[in-house]
Design a protein around this motif. Sequence first.
Motif, PDB file in Angstrom:
ATOM      1  N   HIS A 178      45.167  41.433  46.281  1.00  9.97           N
ATOM      2  CA  HIS A 178      43.866  42.089  46.192  1.00  9.97           C
ATOM      3  C   HIS A 178      43.435  42.279  44.729  1.00  9.97           C
ATOM      4  O   HIS A 178      42.294  42.014  44.369  1.00  9.97           O
ATOM      5  N   ALA A 226      45.487  39.981  51.104  1.00 11.13           N
ATOM      6  CA  ALA A 226      44.702  40.760  50.142  1.00 11.13           C
ATOM      7  C   ALA A 226      43.952  41.933  50.773  1.00 11.13           C
ATOM      8  O   ALA A 226      43.888  43.023  50.199  1.00 11.13           O
ATOM      9  N   ALA A 230      44.394  46.033  49.819  1.00 13.72           N
ATOM     10  CA  ALA A 230      43.382  47.042  49.464  1.00 13.72           C
ATOM     11  C   ALA A 230      43.558  48.274  50.338  1.00 13.72           C
ATOM     12  O   ALA A 230      43.416  49.415  49.874  1.00 13.72           O
TER      13      ALA A 230
END
Length: 249
Positions: A178, A226, A230
């Motif tokens: 991320h 990713a 987050a």
Amino acid sequence: MLRNLAEMAWPEVARAVEGGCTTVILPLGATEQHGPHLPLATDTLRAEALAKRLTERLPDALVAPPLPYGCSDEHTGFPGLLGLEKETLARVVLDLARRLRDWGATRLVLLSAHGGNREALALALELLAKELPELDVSMNDNFESIPEALIEIASKDGLSPTELGLHAGESETSEMLHLRPDLVRSGLGEPGFTGDMEAVVDRLRSDGLRAATENGVLGDPRRANAVRGARYLDAAVERFAGELEAGRA
Ligand SMILES: [Zn+2]
């Protein structure tokens, strides 16, 4: 308004402090191996990202530049290691606290993304309480276990805590995908130690990672993602912010 001390000019800092921004978040990272697929700065980049997210929850906070060195001797034997003795790190924190107190900060939030910093920061808290008792100091404590919130997010996606891992596994790799996908070496993420993560912690402390994992990984990064990364970062900050609000940190 700028919140990042490194990007601010001094009159902006003065105005911010006058306006009530008297909390400083100090992100603490490390320069240590994170498997064959992640950069040595992984914890420093994660600490910086967590601190940035935390400012959204703490409107009175400024963010200090991250400290890229921590206590990482459990990674001895892996090339690239740079670190500090725990007394040194504790004293660096004390030194920084003295300065920020002088220009008006009243509260220091230590935000470490590296588990090995735990003892040094406990020592720092002792030194700070003795010398600067008027400074309000808090510290995150989710050091040596995988936070429950992360396990929950992972299990919804069918991932086990052993895949998440404690070091360079699915969770840290997802976070780095991320934050800095350009720094994640594709195809090089391989499973390392995938046994009981809670049970291995003591062994890591006495014998180092090298004894438990050949490639430096505790976990299995192969299913890193990713978007989930987050979510992990958000959940970690959510939890810490809640502890700060409740006065538990
Ligand atoms: Zn790490």
